[in-house]
Write an enzyme that holds these catalytic residues in place. Structure first.
Site, PDB file in Angstrom:
ATOM      1  N   GLY A   1     -57.955  44.624  34.301  1.00  0.00           N
ATOM      2  CA  GLY A   1     -58.090  43.402  34.203  1.00  0.00           C
ATOM      3  C   GLY A   1     -57.022  42.420  34.475  1.00  0.00           C
TER       4      GLY A   1
ATOM      5  CG  ASP B   1     -57.305  41.315  31.030  1.00  0.00           C
ATOM      6  OD1 ASP B   1     -56.754  41.660  29.986  1.00  0.00           O
ATOM      7  OD2 ASP B   1     -58.393  41.861  31.380  1.00  0.00           O
TER       8      ASP B   1
ATOM      9  CG  ASP C   1     -61.507  39.270  22.093  1.00  0.00           C
ATOM     10  OD1 ASP C   1     -61.570  38.016  21.352  1.00  0.00           O
ATOM     11  OD2 ASP C   1     -62.315  39.988  22.248  1.00  0.00           O
TER      12      ASP C   1
ATOM     13  CG  ASP D   1     -65.368  44.093  33.650  1.00  0.00           C
ATOM     14  OD1 ASP D   1     -64.409  43.858  32.859  1.00  0.00           O
ATOM     15  OD2 ASP D   1     -65.890  45.051  33.785  1.00  0.00           O
TER      16      ASP D   1
ATOM     17  NE  ARG E   1     -62.472  45.140  36.921  1.00  0.00           N
ATOM     18  CZ  ARG E   1     -62.474  45.281  35.626  1.00  0.00           C
ATOM     19  NH1 ARG E   1     -61.652  44.189  35.235  1.00  0.00           N
ATOM     20  NH2 ARG E   1     -62.891  46.354  34.933  1.00  0.00           N
TER      21      ARG E   1
END
Ligand code: 5GP
Length: 191
Positions: free
Chosen positions: A38, A94, A97, A153, A159
């Site tokens: 990512g 990227d 979370d 993605d 991407r």
């Protein structure tokens, strides 16, 4: 659309400016570690916007196994080629979370005794954090939605979208995985 390519480029420039001034006077070039896959696009833009010597390397981490629940058990699939002991390391992510992946990665890299270890993430989805992790540089705080584009993605797609899109109806995308590509092209949406 959550973040247009223009907003991303502007913010990447700002982050690169901060990193440049923070690492300019260090004795050796910092090692920017991209977390595959990512972060590859973010890393490519970030280092080109920073006019200093930078070494790059990549790591790939398997997603934590669903059977492990949210234990944070992940696996290094591709390790660094460089020896980072005594070096300034900047992990390039990227999105952060739950924080489980980065927490694992930070611990794994700390064991290699870098001179310093910092993290730059393009996106921070802090509402979903399970493990507290320190993020020295953050591009954007994002809401608790699934996002794609600019390296991120969905089932291997999207991407290469230049903008970041937020998926409000994940069920619709699961039914029609190519949906956003068509929408994005046809509507030519801009925020
Ligand atoms: P963690 O939950 O461990 O912080 O995040 C691990 C990884 O999950 C991220 O590096 C990213 O690859 C993936 N991820 C988390 N949230 C999203 C999202 O909204 N969209 C996409 N495409 N990937 C995400």
């Amino acid at each position: 659309m959550l973040l247009s390519r223009e907003r991303i480029a502007e913010r990447v420039g700002e982050l690169a400016g901060r990193l440049t001034s923070d690492y300019l006077k260090r004795p050796e070039p910092p090692v920017f570690v991209g977390v595959l896959r990512g972060a590859a696009i973010f890393l490519a833009d970030l280092i080109r916007a920073a006019p200093i010597d930078i070494a790059t390397d990549f790591m790939s981490i398997s997603a934590y196994d669903a059977s492990e629940g949210q234990s944070g058990v992940v696996r290094i699939v591709k390790d660094l080629d460089l020896d980072v002991s005594g070096r300034d390391v900047v992990v390039v992510e990227d999105i952060v979370d739950t924080g489980l992946t980065l927490n694992y990665l930070r611990n794994a890299l700390e064991q290699r005794r870098p001179a310093s270890l910092r993290v730059v993430t393009l996106l921070d989805k802090s509402a979903r954090r399970i493990v507290p992790v320190t993020l020295e540089y953050v591009g954007f705080e994002v809401p608790d939605l699934f996002v794609v584009g600019y390296g991120l993605d969905f089932q291997g797609r999207y991407r290469n979208l230049p903008d970041v899109l937020a998926v409000h109806d994940l069920a619709r995308l699961i039914n029609d995985p190519g949906l956003l590509q068509r929408d994005h092209q046809n509507l030519n949406v801009r925020c």
